[in-house]
Design an enzyme around this catalytic site. Structure first.
Site, PDB file in Angstrom:
ATOM      1  CD  GLU A   1       8.523 -21.577  -7.010  1.00  0.00           C
ATOM      2  OE1 GLU A   1       9.079 -22.498  -6.790  1.00  0.00           O
ATOM      3  OE2 GLU A   1       7.765 -20.948  -7.840  1.00  0.00           O
TER       4      GLU A   1
ATOM      5  CG  ASP B   1      -0.497 -24.548  -5.266  1.00  0.00           C
ATOM      6  OD1 ASP B   1      -0.869 -23.295  -4.828  1.00  0.00           O
ATOM      7  OD2 ASP B   1       0.081 -24.472  -6.401  1.00  0.00           O
TER       8      ASP B   1
END
Length: 289
Positions: free
Chosen positions: A121, A195
């Site tokens: 990430e 998300d």
């Protein structure tokens, strides 16, 4: 109207993701990426089953020929839930070490859309793809791709850049080409990170908020219409299911929570359910592979 989601499977997923309803199986499928599991929930009798995956499954989506197609690091694979066998299908990003596949979606034409991301990430090595037997890269240079979905008429495509906290809309042509990208939604600071996303029959977008304790419903113009609060922080994605497509299921995650936070959120990582007032779109199956 106040909606209170109910936890229907307290499985404690580290990173529950990608719920999808299969009318063929009369079941909800979803994954736990970090525990390398594929899960099945059948609401008719509350039965559950879990399958081991050979690596981190970013998504597991129904295939028209039966079974599922699963996004694994470096490839797509067929999965037969009767035998538990994974069969490699096509290589994806074999040259991008450290990446894995992430959120996926099947449009009404049976095309598979999915993203990739840096598993750490950190680096902008993620991309957005479609697959119709041939692989096509549409967008590149994103850290965490998420939320592919389309409008009810199939002419608008939505894609989420999680770390940028944005959802972008594109024109989607019949041949699967994306054009005219424009910013639709920006999630404000302190509200979590967008998300997975799913669209209902009115064309409104339901967005799970990781770290935001909520899911939100936005109009096709990007106007906030509804907020549904959860008893845990990390809401990853919603899916419509059931015969009337009014059952909304939500996956959640315990990833990133401290011991103290986990103790305060005992249902983190659970599968939740509530009823919607507007149905979802008819589920589609991957027409290729």
């Amino acid at each position: 109207m106040t909606v209170e989601p109910r936890c229907i499977w307290a499985l404690g997923a580290t990173l529950g993701e990608g719920p999808v309803w299969s009318p063929r199986d009369r079941a909800l499928w979803f994954v736990d990426i970090k525990k390398r599991h594929i899960h099945r929930f059948r609401p008719a009798d509350g039965s559950t089953r879990s399958f081991d995956a050979p690596d981190q499954p970013g998504f597991a989506l129904p295939r028209a020929g039966g079974g599922l197609i699963v996004g694994l690091p470096g490839k797509l694979a067929r999965f037969d839930s009767e035998t538990g066998v994974f069969e490699p299908l096509v290589a994806v990003e074999w040259d991008r070490a450290g990446n894995r596949l992430n959120d996926g979606f099947v449009d009404a034409r049976g095309r598979l859309w999915f993203g990739s991301m840096d598993d750490a990430e950190e680096g902008p090595t993620g991309a957005l793809y479609s697959w119709t037997g041939a692989l096509k890269r549409h967008v590149d240079g994103i850290v965490i791709t998420n939320g592919p979905c389309t409008s009810p008429d199939g002419t608008t495509f939505y894609h989420t850049d999680t770390l940028a906290k944005t959802i972008t809309a594109y024109d989607l042509s019949a041949d699967g080409t994306l054009a005219n990208g424009r910013l639709l939604i920006t999630i404000e600071d302190g509200a979590g990170w967008p998300d997975g996303t799913v669209v209902d029959a009115e064309g409104c977008l339901w967005v799970g908020l990781f770290g935001g304790w909520a899911a939100r419903r936005y109009s096709p113009a990007g106007e906030l219409l509804q907020v549904v609060r959860f008893p845990c922080a990390n809401i990853t994605k919603l899916a419509f299911g059931g015969d009337d497509r009014l059952d909304l299921y939500a996956t959640t995650a315990a990833k990133g929570l401290s011991d103290e936070e986990r103790a305060a959120q005992p249902l983190a990582g659970g599968l939740f359910h509530f009823r919607a007032t507007m149905p979802g779109l008819p589920p589609a199956e991957i027409a290729y592979g």
